[in-house]
Scaffold this motif. Structure first.
Motif: not given
Length: 224
Positions: A34, A36, A60, A68, A70, A99, A213
């Motif tokens: 997913p 960001v 990140e 996470y 993402h 997301r 999140l």
């Protein structure tokens, strides 16, 4: 031994072909993590960092460290305006299905003396488009140098808290708070943060993004 009836032989051939086709078919590609999405200007694009990571890349790393899955898609561009971001956003939403959207625009509009009402309308359009696409928005505010005069700067700075309140958004009032007036934290132009400042910015954004999140994780657990 009696020969199988024609219908049975045809069924066996069909099953054999189906099995061979399944074995020959390439495995489906795994779904990407997913996303960001960061949509900003040179403050997020890493202007002047000479290869050092900008805060979206550090964000990140923070996501990975905290478990996470993402990925961060940094769609920021130096010189980007709110109007330019509004034009690009629909394609980015369709391509990446983020997301969350971290919206950091408006500074270049202010430096060019654009009407605050126009900047606010473009930012609001991006907030609404992001939400319609199923993304949560974190609004990242910016301030202008004092030499633009108190009347204009006050009208400009009021955009971000007003939008955050109207749309109930998590937001950072000023992305460069505590950095803009420190020499080691700003480049020689006095506008762009140095590599040393990037972890501080990433931490500030992380504090807001993490709550977004976590809420999404809780909602998924309740629904599932």
């Amino acid at each position: 031994m009696a020969e199988a009836p024609p219908l049975l032989r045809a069924l066996r051939r069909w099953l054999a072909a189906l099995l061979l086709g399944a074995l020959a078919a390439p495995a489906a590609a795994p779904a990407p993590p997913p996303a960001v999405l960061v949509l900003g200007d040179s403050l997020s694009a890493g202007h002047g960092l000479e290869g050092a990571p900008a805060w979206p890349a550090l964000l990140e790393e923070r996501l990975e460290r905290h478990g996470y899955p993402h990925r961060v898609v940094n769609a920021s561009r130096s010189g980007e305006t709110a109007a330019g971001g509004a034009r690009r956003l629909p394609g980015l939403l369709e391509r990446h299905a983020p997301r969350a959207v971290l919206l950091q625009l408006g500074g270049n509009d202010g430096l060019r003396g654009q009407a605050p009402e126009r900047v606010e309308a473009d930012l609001e359009a991006m907030i609404e488009a992001s939400r319609e696409a199923g993304a949560r928005v974190v609004l990242l505010g910016i301030r202008l140098p004092a030499n633009y005069g108190p009347h204009y700067t006050e009208r400009f700075e009021a955009i971000y808290p007003r939008l955050a309140e109207a749309h109930e958004l998590p937001f950072v009032p000023f992305l460069l708070e505590g950095l803009w007036d420190r020499e080691a934290m700003m480049q020689d132009d006095g506008i762009h943060p140095t590599a040393r400042a990037q972890p501080r910015i990433a931490e500030r954004v992380w504090e807001r993004l993490r709550g977004v999140l976590e809420r999404r994780r809780e909602e998924a657990a309740e629904a599932g």
